[in-house]
Design a protein around this motif. Structure first.
Motif: not given
Lengths: 524, 396, 199
Positions: A286-307
């Motif tokens: 379940y944890a693996t599946a949860a990580i996989a699911f969450l991976s789709f909804i967090v992408w913009a943390h790679h680009m916090f400085t774009v404003g």
């Protein structure tokens, strides 16, 4: 690697490898390909560390340096880590679920043989230019942000290389999913599957979901450059920031594509050498599946400085730190598996324990990076470089190396040299920390990533890091030596190989015969 | 403070452990983020330390259990493995604990982020435009020194620029603030709220000064905003003669010279700031006067060498040989050796689709005339002619 | 026989892959919707697409009347892109307005090149959440602007700040960047092929 004399119905020599549809042969091809790429990408890293060993420009042109950081990233991600886990999947998944081969053997052959051409396409521009130093390889970072990448005059090579890599991955993933869903031996229910099979099943779904998005992104880049569209070009109403959103929508799941198979490998190794069942099997799944699911909804943390608007920054912070929960559950489960076991420390176990500890350090810095306010200071510094190398080198790569040691006796029929392999482990484990730990410090003190030169205030830690880098790089040659000498000979391995090993792959002889489980085994 | 003490101990431990012998005497094994001089950088630092210590505590606990297990639960000790492999209670507990910790982190993050992004009531607004590879500053509004309209380019200083060339033979440790120094720093007064608006000329750059706690991308076509106020109390500790200097770098890969476009902010007292604005406005008038006078060839070549080194040499190289095919050679070039009108044309208007920028919008007419004259009379290009500022003006 | 079992799986998964490829492209309009709704990136898509519907908003804003109790500073920025030899500046750097008040400002632009240029001004605003409350009645950014060689123009922007502008926002920065719409369009299939063949 496997012996030819038991069956007489397959060709030998070069034709065997070109036309093979056997999952073990293809697994071997993938593994050798990825090791070659590891050495190529590693040599790029050596150039980077050599230039950064002292302040001042000593060795290479700044553009060549950028090319090295770019190709190092691309080669390691798409050439080394991803194919190595596909290689392990090919070798092990059919044996672990009691299937005679992969579901679509011919497609399996194609998905592998696309790869060398993709690699060629990616690396070729490096050698186009008057001399080596003025090579024309991509030099815009492995994230190929627009509009910088749009300035690249050999963009078509890059785009086609990514397309080929994507097609290969998608075909490979379809094959793996079809194998797992349709070819399990009778009685092998989903919740009885070994965890490596589970993590790969989830990885394959991630791949099918996001590799096409990457293909879309590079296609848009291509049409922007050559066909007058304006997806990312502000002149025609496009937006370069949109590129970053599309890229990271692929890019964040991509990170888990690289790490999940290693989660699976470690979940196989630790119970074997702790002689105790994996703690919390169901919660691991379940944890693996949860990580996989969450991976789709967090992408913009790679680009916090774009404003982004502050609401967006808050959302991506909350969603990102949430990933710490399932990840923590996995680490706790591995720890609990070791707890009160009867552990021995053969080489695979050493790599697995190092994985748990060092990956967790990468996870901690990941949590720190997820907090938007302080991320503004970390973003695009060596702190980030240190973070993702802890996750991908001491995480993904350590998992794969551990897996190779774990299954090598099964593949070759021979035991590897335990003394040499322990030496390999200790040199790697120490040098990798000398290499990457100081990068946290230089990043926190303000050294940006992807720079070929720096102020002398960063000199001392860079020197230390470079020394660690050279040792870590060299120690992988020892790995090559160990693997080759194991293929050539050594103490004969038993079927079970490890005292605590459980699972179908340990019921067949070592080396595993060319064809296994032609009649499905009985699952208790 | 105990944190600082711990850090000091850690620092010396690392230095000793690694035995970097000779380097130790002048070593700089700094470890941590700067606390900076603004409210933003302070909260960033505090949040950073809080999360770091949470990670340390959790790490010590988890790694402690693993180490204990490795020592005591090994086969060589003659233990028999336990048979447990799940426990709902334990699993629920260790799912809830991390969740609770995360909530504890999310609360201060939220408040700090709201404060960080509050750009209202600024005293000075400055537009920072990222170029390949330098920064352009334009004061948009200024309630302190009436500096609106002040506009200048800021790029790597001459010493660093010479030293960073391959085979320069210069010991970079002897250069003052190597790679972190510019010709024209940004100047702002202490204690005033400065709003930074960033945008890009060509590709994405990122404006970052760690001590000010600002990092914001500069994206072509779009405008971004951020803010900082240098705290008087912090400034007092570091200022000398009413000045304190803070340094940063471009933080987004922007091409070949990405590592060579630093950002320097000089934070001065309010009086000094007002004086600076006056000087800037005077300098703008002087530049206009330069462009109206007629220059001698020697004056042009002498001034042109400076302009060339600053604006052209990065691509076309000090030797004029360029870096073909990206950056063509000027030595023996058809354009430089051909009719001067074409030469002026390409410098003033640039060459679309290439890295050659239209310098007509960036440099004064006098600077362009001087650079062109220098190019036409260097590296064996002995055209012998010269360009006057008036010719440049006519070419706009 | 094995083929038969796998056909459904393979077809299903291939369909997912194809759909996700499409989803990559669908992110473009989706992103635009997000930008519009949440003011991501300070852009105003409708303006760029030339489909900006002002009438209703203007009517409503005017009907609500002028809010004399509140003063908003509006700043204007003009940026040039590297590939466009251009002189571009606002004639007023900033003005103060009351919400509900119709104001006009002018921008000056001159084509420095010796070619006719079809240029487009791309708007961007900070704080980005304020975009929705900055209504343009007339703007040079609605259309492509054609400039003959050396031609100079003064161009109007007529706008109203909405009374509903959230409290706490005291300043709006409206930025325009001029781009050459033809830039990059001369590259073609031929150029792509050339780069592959000649390296």
């Amino acid at each position: 690697m496997s012996d030819n004399h038991q069956h007489h119905d397959h060709p030998t020599g070069i034709k065997r490898w070109l036309f093979t549809t056997n999952h073990k042969d293809i697994g071997t091809l993938y593994l050798w390909f990825s090791f070659t790429m590891l050495l190529i990408g590693g040599s790029f890293a050596m150039v980077i560390r050599a230039e950064l060993m002292y302040p001042g420009m000593q060795l290479v042109d700044p553009n060549f340096f950028n090319m090295m950081t770019t190709l190092h990233g691309l080669v390691m991600v798409f050439g080394a880590i991803m194919p190595s886990t596909v290689g392990l999947a090919n070798w092990c998944i059919p044996m672990m679920i009691g299937a005679p081969d992969m579901a679509l053997p011919r497609m399996n052959n194609w998905s592998f043989w696309i790869l060398p051409f993709a690699a060629l396409m990616l690396l070729m521009p490096m050698f186009m230019g008057g001399n080596f130093m003025s090579g024309q390889g991509p030099a815009f970072g492995w994230t190929f942000y627009e509009p910088l990448s749009g300035q690249y005059n050999k963009l078509a090579f890059f785009v086609f290389a990514i397309h080929l890599l994507g097609i290969s991955s998608i075909m490979g993933s379809i094959n793996i999913i079809a194998t797992i869903l349709n070819m399990r031996a009778p009685g092998m229910t989903l919740m009885k599957m070994p965890l490596f099979v589970w993590t790969w099943l989830i990885t394959a779904f991630l791949l099918i979901a996001v590799m096409p998005v990457l293909a879309g992104a590079v296609t848009m880049m291509l049409t922007d450059k050559y066909f007058g569209t304006s997806f990312f070009n502000a002149a025609g109403g496009g937006d370069p920031v949109l590129f970053q959103h599309v890229f990271w929508f692929f890019g964040h799941p991509e990170v888990y594509i690289m790490i999940l198979p290693s989660f699976g490998i470690v979940s196989q190794i630790i119970p074997t050498f702790a002689r105790k069942k994996l703690f919390g099997y169901a919660s691991m799944v379940y944890a693996t599946a949860a990580i996989a699911f969450l991976s789709f909804i967090v992408w913009a943390h790679h680009m916090f400085t774009v404003g982004m608007p502050v609401a967006g920054e808050l959302y991506f912070t909350y969603a990102t730190v949430m990933i710490a929960v399932p990840t923590a559950v996995k680490v706790f489960n591995w720890t609990a598996t070791m707890w009160k076991g009867a552990m021995t420390f053969e080489t695979p176990m050493l790599w697995a324990i190092a994985f748990v500890v060092l990956f967790t350090i990468g996870g901690f810095t990941g949590l720190m990076l997820g907090v938007a306010t302080s991320d503004f200071q970390y973003q695009d510094t060596y702190f980030v470089v240190a973070h993702f190398h802890y996750v991908l080198v001491t995480g993904a790569l350590f998992g794969v190396i551990g897996g190779v040691y774990y299954w090598l006796p099964k593949w070759t029929g021979n035991m590897y040299n335990e003394k040499l392999s322990k030496l390999h482990f200790w040199i790697s484990a120490i040098s990798v920390n000398v290499l990457f730990f100081p990068q946290h410090f230089i990043g926190l003190q303000g050294m940006p990533r992807r720079v070929p030169d720096y102020n002398p205030m960063f000199a001392d830690w860079n020197f230390v890091s470079s020394i660690g880098g050279f040792v870590f790089g060299a120690s992988q040659l020892l790995f090559l030596y160990i693997v080759i000498s194991t293929i050539r000979g050594g103490a004969k391995a038993t079927s079970q190989v490890w005292e605590g090993a459980e699972g179908l792959e340990w019921t067949v002889p070592s080396p595993a015969p060319y064809h296994t489980f032609e009649n499905p085994p009985l699952i208790k | 403070m105990s944190v600082i003490k711990t850090m000091k101990i850690l620092r010396s431990l690392f230095a000793v452990a690694l035995l970097i012998g000779p380097a130790l005497a002048k070593a700089n094994y700094g470890l941590n983020m700067t606390r900076g001089v603004t409210a933003n950088s302070h909260t960033m630092y505090d949040l950073h330390m809080m999360v770091l210590w949470i990670c340390v505590v959790v790490g010590v606990a988890v790694f402690g259990v693993i180490i204990y297990s490795i020592i005591y639960h090994r086969k060589s000790k003659g233990v028999t493995p336990a048979s447990f492999h799940e426990s709902t209670t334990v699993e629920v507990i260790w799912t809830i604990i991390p969740f609770a910790i995360l909530v504890a982190i999310a609360v201060p993050t939220t408040t700090s982020l709201l404060a960080y992004e509050d750009v209202s009531n600024s005293d000075i607004d400055i537009k920072a435009t990222g170029w390949q590879w330098k920064w352009e500053y334009e004061y948009i509004s200024d309630k302190v020194g009436d500096g609106a309209g002040v506009r200048f380019m800021s790029q790597l200083d001459k010493d660093s620029d010479a030293a960073r060339k391959p085979h320069s033979g210069v010991d970079v440790t002897k250069i003052d603030h190597y790679l972190l120094n510019v010709d024209n720093p940004l100047v702002v007064p202490v204690g005033k709220k400065v709003r930074i608006l960033t945008t890009g000329k060509d590709v994405i750059h990122s404006w970052w000064v760690p001590a000010l706690g600002v990092k914001r991308d500069a994206i072509p076509g779009y405008i971004n905003e951020s803010q900082f106020t240098v705290e008087k109390a912090d400034w007092d500790k570091v200022q000398k003669d009413g000045e304190a200097i803070f340094r940063g770098q471009c933080a987004e890969l922007c091409g070949r010279e990405h590592g060579f476009m630093p950002i320097v902010v000089k934070v001065v007292s309010e009086d000094k700031y007002k004086d600076w604005v006056k000087t800037q406005k005077g300098a703008a008038l002087a530049a206009a006067a330069d462009s109206n006078k007629v220059w001698t060839k020697d004056e042009l070549i002498q001034h042109g060498a400076e302009v060339y080194a600053k604006n052209c040499a990065a691509c076309h190289q000090p030797s004029g040989e360029g870096l073909p095919p990206m950056f063509p050679a000027l030595k023996g070039s058809k354009i430089v050796k051909g009719p001067i009108e074409n030469h002026i044309h390409i410098v003033v208007k640039g060459k679309p689709g290439t890295a050659m920028a239209p310098f007509g919008t960036m440099l004064s007419d006098a600077d362009i005339a001087a650079a062109i004259t220098y190019e036409r009379n260097s590296w064996g290009n002995n055209d012998g002619d010269m360009a006057q500022p008036s010719q440049i003006k006519a070419a706009h | 026989m094995t083929k038969h079992i796998h056909r459904r799986t393979v077809l299903g998964l291939s369909l997912v892959a194809v759909l996700m490829f499409g989803f990559g492209f669908a992110l473009v309009p989706l992103y635009n919707v997000f930008c519009q709704a949440f003011g991501f990136n300070g852009r105003n898509i409708e303006v760029e697409n030339g489909t900006y519907q002002v009438r209703e908003e203007v009517v409503r804003t005017l009907r609500d009347g002028v809010d004399k109790n509140r003063t908003i500073t509006v700043q204007f920025l003009a940026n040039e892109n590297k590939d466009l030899p251009w002189e571009f500046r606002p004639l007023q750097r900033e003005i103060n307005v009351h919400p509900g008040e119709v104001k006009q400002v002018r921008f000056y632009a001159r084509n420095l090149s010796d070619k006719t240029v079809v240029a487009r001004a791309i708007p961007s605003m900070q704080p980005s959440v304020a975009i929705k409350y900055f209504t343009k009645v007339e703007c040079f950014c609605f259309n492509n602007q054609i400039f003959k060689p050396g031609e100079a123009k003064e161009m109007p922007l007529i706008f109203v700040v909405d009374r509903k502008l959230p409290q706490g926002i005291d300043k709006l920065t409206q930025s325009y960047t001029f781009f050459d719409t033809q830039q990059g369009k001369s590259d073609s299939v031929a150029a792509a092929v050339k780069s592959l063949v000649h390296g």
